[in-house]
Scaffold this active site. Structure first.
Site, PDB file in Angstrom:
ATOM      1  N   LYS A 172      17.694  51.909 -34.189  1.00  0.00           N
ATOM      2  CA  LYS A 172      18.525  51.418 -33.087  1.00  0.00           C
ATOM      3  C   LYS A 172      18.922  49.962 -33.349  1.00  0.00           C
ATOM      4  CE  LYS A 172      14.330  50.210 -30.598  1.00  0.00           C
ATOM      5  NZ  LYS A 172      13.376  50.582 -29.571  1.00  0.00           N
TER       6      LYS A 172
ATOM      7  N   ARG B 235      10.090  52.237 -17.367  1.00  0.00           N
ATOM      8  CA  ARG B 235      11.461  51.962 -17.800  1.00  0.00           C
ATOM      9  C   ARG B 235      12.227  53.264 -17.568  1.00  0.00           C
ATOM     10  NH1 ARG B 235      12.237  49.612 -23.855  1.00  0.00           N
ATOM     11  NH2 ARG B 235      11.538  51.719 -24.369  1.00  0.00           N
TER      12      ARG B 235
ATOM     13  N   TYR C  96      28.437  17.532 -30.905  1.00  0.00           N
ATOM     14  CA  TYR C  96      28.900  17.544 -29.509  1.00  0.00           C
ATOM     15  C   TYR C  96      27.938  16.802 -28.586  1.00  0.00           C
ATOM     16  CZ  TYR C  96      32.426  21.151 -30.425  1.00  0.00           C
ATOM     17  OH  TYR C  96      33.504  21.840 -30.876  1.00  0.00           O
TER      18      TYR C  96
ATOM     19  N   MET D 116      29.502  26.456 -32.593  1.00  0.00           N
ATOM     20  CA  MET D 116      29.781  27.890 -32.633  1.00  0.00           C
ATOM     21  C   MET D 116      29.620  28.466 -34.038  1.00  0.00           C
ATOM     22  SD  MET D 116      33.206  29.933 -31.487  1.00  0.00           S
ATOM     23  CE  MET D 116      33.213  29.328 -29.811  1.00  0.00           C
TER      24      MET D 116
HETATM   25  C1  LIG Z   1      12.142  50.514 -29.950  1.00  0.00           C
HETATM   26  C2  LIG Z   1      11.269  51.621 -29.650  1.00  0.00           C
HETATM   27  C3  LIG Z   1      10.235  51.973 -30.545  1.00  0.00           C
HETATM   28  C4  LIG Z   1       9.876  51.152 -31.742  1.00  0.00           C
HETATM   29  O1  LIG Z   1       9.113  50.043 -31.351  1.00  0.00           O
HETATM   30  P1  LIG Z   1       8.524  49.005 -32.425  1.00  0.00           P
HETATM   31  O2  LIG Z   1       7.672  48.101 -31.639  1.00  0.00           O
HETATM   32  O3  LIG Z   1       9.699  48.299 -32.998  1.00  0.00           O
HETATM   33  O4  LIG Z   1       7.815  49.791 -33.436  1.00  0.00           O
HETATM   34  C5  LIG Z   1       9.534  53.128 -30.281  1.00  0.00           C
HETATM   35  N1  LIG Z   1       9.789  53.882 -29.196  1.00  0.00           N
HETATM   36  C6  LIG Z   1      10.752  53.559 -28.292  1.00  0.00           C
HETATM   37  C7  LIG Z   1      10.967  54.433 -27.124  1.00  0.00           C
HETATM   38  C8  LIG Z   1      11.511  52.408 -28.485  1.00  0.00           C
HETATM   39  O5  LIG Z   1      12.442  52.071 -27.608  1.00  0.00           O
END
Ligand SMILES: *Cc1c(COP(=O)(O)O)cnc(C)c1O
Length: 813
Positions: free
Chosen positions: A486, A584, A711, A760
């Site tokens: 991700k 969550r 700046y 920037m």
């Molecule tokens: C991001 C995520 C992981 C991985 O977590 P790490 O701490 O990076 O290993 C595993 N499960 C879910 C549901 C996540 O959102």
């Protein structure tokens, strides 16, 4: 080539099943993925990171008919026309075979060991001595227990000298390498502090290393590393260094300018000087090792001087870059020979992101019209790796074009090709550039690689692979591995990283949104892909691209069910998320009865897995909480399984869970940040940071005390100062909070603070106290954990904030 009957005699297997005594063996395989042409191959089932026995079938299906196995499960029933040899240890068997093969050759074998510089010295000796000798050398840095065996297997009658690298990381390893290599001449490059983990002391490491020279005729070494060390009795000692009385005395080392170092020597009653076209200490040392070897081989000091003067840097990496028009460029300027070509083609073969594969190849020294053997090897290579097109550049290969089994175009030189480059379409292609140094393929690369400013995120693919294997080794065999890609693989890239994971056979990939999954499918990823936060607008692409949604509430469950029903789809894979305390996304444990009610007897959906997420696995004070999360998932899945009448995978552990909570492994784990080598709980795991954010110095100014920088005039100078402007700003993901000294970067080995506000696209560093020139390299996060802490965040955020305009460069060491 060996007959299988000979191999049986060499290996003394404990049991054999032979169906064809005359079967010939030429290629050694240990990785079924790398088998392209199986003819005359033998597969060794090694118990490495993964058990090689699991891939016998795949190797067999690819055509391999000879196998060396450790585990006897009566495999002859499944493979009735194969030759099977059972041994105690497959790796040792491969090593025995290599040892046997090595003994057939009488020419000198140079063995090189040391903490650094092995590969460079090997490549340089090849550059320096190739006019007099036909040199065989270990491919790339093949210097491990497996690498050395594979290297030695390449020896043949056509050579007159071999150079083999030997690398060790723990006690006891060198004895095995020595007995395989049996070097006639040994070289020690240096002894560093690296790899000290496997040894009790520095002395132990040194004794282990010089074990390589036990039966050598001569050992060549820098004296300073071996003072007070008992050297093996047998070899003649060829020592070099500053002290009097050494075989090769170094009088002086002087840097002439920023490119050249002049070294004066005293040898055999004569003084002479040599100019080395490098200035860093390591390479000067490496070059002196080469001088010593050449002297030992009887070269005249003038010849040595003229050749050393021409030494070329050794490109140690193969880089994968994003090209223009949806292409990828593999830039491999590593030595131009058939072994290196094969390794590069293997890498090309792993890349699934584009439909077309193209090789741009220059003449290869030694591959000529009258050399049948290497020509046929080249033909075989070009035939095996299904290329769509071939561009041949040079005088020799173009004449042979019609003998290759690929459509090709030819050019006499690189300039001619560049003049014609517009007539090519490189769209949707992966392009491998493989050219000799004199062909200057970097000009081609410049034209093909997508432009960007000079800030790059370098991703070390070896480190990623290493980390993957480190975590794999913690897992029992039945536990599957899902890897998280991700947020653009935590900032490090999409299909490039996914391709590597696919090649390394992880079981699942996971993205946050459907779009990311669609991109991965476009990049040739065929693994199952889970989408964690699907919404209704993404159902269409989820179905079209065969993605698997996480279902976390009744709202999304019913919406997806309805969507599938209107399309008449059945058994669509889904993953049920349970909220065991993270609060969550996810079904609450109390919703189980209703969930069973909906899923029981349903044929539209198929529950592939049921999972939850640990909220605080890395905090000891929350251990009870974590235990409760684990048991809640256990109960939930038990009830769900009973309720819906079939089973599914269960998982809860992410990186910190993998490190600390074996009881939470269930059937699968989800590896995220650990893969990228950062921010982990345990410090005993040999993982490596995979990405490095780099930029360089654009301008340097000398300013007076009391002037201000940037700046708002926040950067006030309290002394006369030297200020460097560098090309990274908050639009690249370098947080504004790093301004005014909070951020520290590494320039030429020194930590320097930012000064003034971050702009920037740029920011400024106070480099008053260090030596620095414009264009020098800057490492933005020398310690990413510390950097994150200094602005109150975590490495995850720094990594995923690196903007997409920062070019990603992938490399293999
Ligand atoms: C991001 C995520 C992981 C991985 O977590 P790490 O701490 O990076 O290993 C595993 N499960 C879910 C549901 C996540 O959102």
């Amino acid at each position: 080539m060996y007959k299988i009957s000979e191999i049986v005699q060499i290996l003394h297997p404990s049991r054999t099943f032979i169906t064809d005594l005359n079967s010939l063996v030429q290629q050694l395989f240990y990785d079924s993925r790398k088998i392209v042409q199986a003819d005359n191959g033998i597969f060794f089932a090694l118990q490495k990171n993964r058990d090689g026995h699991r891939y016998i079938k795949e190797a067999y299906d690819k055509g391999v008919r000879n196998f060396v196995l450790e585990i006897d499960e009566g495999q002859e029933i499944e493979f009735p026309d194969a030759n099977l040899l059972w041994v105690d240890n497959s790796l040792s068997a491969m090593q025995e075979l290599a040892t046997f093969h090595r003994k057939k050759f009488e020419y000198p074998v140079i063995g090189i060991t040391g903490s650094n510089g092995k590969t460079i010295v090997k490549e340089w000796l090849f550059q320096l001595m190739s006019s007099e000798y036909k040199i065989y050398r270990s491919p790339k840095s093949y210097n491990s227990q497996l690498g050395v065996a594979l290297s030695l297997w390449g020896l043949s009658e056509q050579y007159t000298l071999a150079i083999i690298e030997a690398g060790i990381s723990e006690k006891g390893e060198m004895i095995r390498l020595e007995s395989m290599i049996k070097p006639t001449i040994g070289i020690l490059t240096n002894i560093g502090v690296a790899h000290k983990a496997g040894f009790a002391s520095k002395e132990e490491k040194i004794y282990e290393k010089i074990g390589l020279f036990k039966d050598a005729e001569t050992m060549i070494f820098p004296n300073s590393y071996l003072e007070n060390i008992q050297l093996p009795y047998r070899p003649r000692k060829f020592s070099w260094g500053f002290d009097e009385g050494l075989s090769l005395e170094v009088y002086s080392i002087k840097q002439v300018n920023d490119k050249l170092t002049r070294v004066t020597f005293y040898y055999n009653g004569r003084t002479f000087a040599i100019e080395i076209p490098f200035v860093d200490k390591g390479n000067v040392e490496n070059a002196i090792s080469c001088v010593a070897v050449m002297l030992r081989f009887g070269y005249d000091s003038e010849v040595i001087a003229s050749r050393i003067r021409e030494l070329q840097p050794v490109a140690m990496r193969l880089e994968l870059k994003k090209g223009k028009k949806n292409s990828s460029i593999i830039d491999d300027s590593y030595s131009n020979d058939l072994d290196a070509l094969q390794i590069a083609l293997e890498f090309l073969n792993q890349q699934g992101q584009h439909p077309f594969k193209l090789l741009i190849l220059s003449d290869i020294p030694g591959v000529g019209i009258h050399d049948e053997k290497s020509l046929s090897k080249l033909k075989r290579l070009l035939g095996e790796y299904r290329l769509d097109r071939l561009v041949l550049i040079g005088e020799v290969l173009p004449k042979l074009a019609d003998q290759f089994d690929v459509a090709s175009v030819s050019y006499p030189d690189t300039i001619a090709f560049l003049a014609d480059i517009r007539s090519f379409s490189f769209e949707n292609s992966t392009i491998l550039l493989k050219g000799g140094r004199e062909y200057h393929f970097e000009r081609i690369s410049k034209l093909l690689v997508a432009k960007s400013h000079d800030t790059v995120l370098e991703i070390n693919l070896n480190a990623l692979e290493n980390n993957l294997n480190v975590y794999r080794q913690l897992l029992p065999k039945h536990v599957k591995l899902m890897t998280m890609v991700k947020a653009f693989s935590y900032g490090s890239g999409s299909f490039e990283v996914a391709n590597l994971l696919q090649f390394n056979r992880v079981d699942y990939l996971t993205v946050a949104f459907a779009d990311e999954g669609v991109d991965l499918r476009g990049g040739g990823i065929t693994l199952p892909i889970v989408v964690m936060s699907p919404d209704e607008s993404s159902f269409e692409s989820i179905v079209q691209y065969n993605l698997e949604p996480e279902i976390y509430s009744f709202r999304i469950l019913f919406a997806f069910l309805n969507f599938l029903k209107t399309r008449n789809i059945s058994s669509f894979p889904i993953h049920i998320k349970v909220d065991t305390g993270m609060h969550r996304l996810g079904f609450m444990p109390g919703e189980i009865d209703r969930l069973i009610h909906v899923l029981h007897g349903d044929t539209v959906l198929q529950v592939k897995s049921v999972f939850s997420h640990l909220a605080s696995a890395g905090n000891e004070r929350d251990n009870e909480f974590t235990e409760r999360q684990i048991s809640l998932l256990e109960e939930f899945t038990k009830r769900l399984e009973d309720g819906i009448g079939y089973s599914f995978l269960r998982h809860i552990a992410a990186t910190s869970g993998i490190e600390l909570w074996p009881k939470g492994y269930f059937d699968m784990v989800r590896l995220g940040i650990g893969l990228y080598g950062i921010d982990v709980e345990r410090h005993d795991l040999p993982i490596r940071e995979a990405s490095t954010l780099k930029t360089n110095v654009t301008q340097i100014k000398c300013l007076q005390a009391s002037e201000t920088v940037g700046y708002n005039r926040h950067g006030v100078l309290h002394r006369d100062s030297k200020i460097a402007t560098i090309k990274i700003g908050y639009a690249d993901g370098y947080d504004r909070r790093f301004g005014n000294g909070v951020g520290k970067m590494l320039v030429n080995g020194f930590l320097v603070p930012t000064i003034g506000d971050i702009c920037m696209d740029m920011c400024m560093l106070d480099v008053t106290d260090i030596d620095v020139s414009e264009e020098d390299e800057v490492i933005v996060y020398p310690d990413i954990k510390l950097a994150a802490k200094s602005i109150g965040t975590i490495p995850y955020e720094l990594l995923t904030s690196i903007s997409q305009r920062v070019k990603r460069v992938y490399f293999y060491e």
